[in-house]
Design a protein around this motif. Sequence first.
Motif, mmCIF file in Angstrom:
data_model
loop_
_atom_site.group_PDB
_atom_site.id
_atom_site.type_symbol
_atom_site.label_atom_id
_atom_site.label_comp_id
_atom_site.label_asym_id
_atom_site.label_seq_id
_atom_site.Cartn_x
_atom_site.Cartn_y
_atom_site.Cartn_z
ATOM 1 N N GLN A 1 0.851 -1.178 0.000
ATOM 2 C CA GLN A 1 0.000 0.000 0.000
ATOM 3 C C GLN A 1 0.893 1.237 0.000
ATOM 4 O O GLN A 1 2.086 1.150 0.316
ATOM 5 C CB GLN A 1 -0.922 0.012 1.223
ATOM 6 N N THR B 1 -0.074 5.998 3.414
ATOM 7 C CA THR B 1 -1.185 5.325 4.093
ATOM 8 C C THR B 1 -0.707 4.692 5.394
ATOM 9 O O THR B 1 -1.369 4.786 6.434
ATOM 10 C CB THR B 1 -1.800 4.255 3.177
ATOM 11 N N SER B 2 0.456 4.052 5.330
ATOM 12 C CA SER B 2 1.010 3.424 6.532
ATOM 13 C C SER B 2 1.429 4.468 7.559
ATOM 14 O O SER B 2 1.208 4.303 8.763
ATOM 15 C CB SER B 2 2.215 2.549 6.154
ATOM 16 N N ASN C 1 0.214 7.525 7.927
ATOM 17 C CA ASN C 1 -0.989 8.130 8.499
ATOM 18 C C ASN C 1 -1.647 7.198 9.520
ATOM 19 O O ASN C 1 -2.141 7.650 10.564
ATOM 20 C CB ASN C 1 -1.988 8.472 7.395
#
Length: 380
Positions: free
Chosen positions: A79, A83-84, A86
Amino acid sequence: MRDFINEVTVLSQTVLHGHAYNGQALDPLGRFLVQTTLRHYFWLDSVVQTILDKPLQKKHQDLKLLLILGISATEFLNQPIYTSVNAAVETTKKLKKPWAKGLVNASLRTFQRTRQAVINEIHSEVALTNHPLWILDRIQADWPGQKADIIVANNDPAPMILRVNAAKQTRDAYQSLLAAKDLIATPCRLSRDGLILDQAVAVSDLPGFDEGCVSVQDSGAQLAAQLLQPKPFERVLDACSAPGSKSCHLLELVPTLDLVSVDIDPDRLTRVSENFTRLGATADLRCLDLARPQPELGTFDQILLDTPCSASGVIRRHPDIKLLRRPEDLATLIETQRQLLTQCWSLLRPGGSLLYVTCSIFSEENEDNLVWFLANHHDV
């Protein structure tokens, strides 16, 4: 927004509290992340130590685990990195430490900017191999020519391996059933009943699982029943039997066995019973400590002793072993193994066979125990 609070909780149970990994509370992404983090824990820990200006206080070890998970997510999850990052930042709220948002955000982004430089600073063999030093030393002592291969194998996730119930169908027939569901599997080289899935799936997706047509079991473990070679109507003891996979395999191969399945743990013995029910098998289940004399059991034609051990041979499937097991555990384990060998030998009929099994690669739990046993039992 996704966060990592459940992952921090599960990881802390192993790292901080010494409990075996249990991912039941996690979704599939979370299970993958925590298992991958455990597999690479020593390297990830070194990365976090390198990027922090100073170590976190003991009361903030949950934040350290969050950073370790954050690094793991950016390295291994399929991903976007943001994203990680956040998700890790969002987790500080759930930890009731919103003041740490800046620390987590800055640390993870610093790693992304300086990743190669950080990696170049890590030289520890423990970090680079993701094994504690005491395990490395024992692998070197027992398997000097295979040390590198063992380490690589330990750090490689294990495939999902099936055992086809030979009493119901052939391996080839079940392989065709899988193919009809677009599940690709190849035959095991070690086990004549085993199939290796290309991709792991939920057991509910396996044709006939609830009806006992197939079970999940490593190929090495499938060898036990085949090596014992029980004959129809023989009386067989499966010592330390939980969760019951080997007992079930024995009955699949020879349904007429008079099988006694024993374990010291009543909760784990419940799993044996559940497996028997699913397969439609029956046996005499006993909750006993076989390290002590149990003359009321009578005698047996064959005994399978799959003894408690360091589990050093199944690290790739259970990476938490690298964090949980301690070198001082071995002395107690070896004492138990020798007690079990002695007591099981006393239950064996003349001309019978006792198969000693471990999932350890340490000679202390294998060859050394057999040398001891032969030296102390001259009737073998």
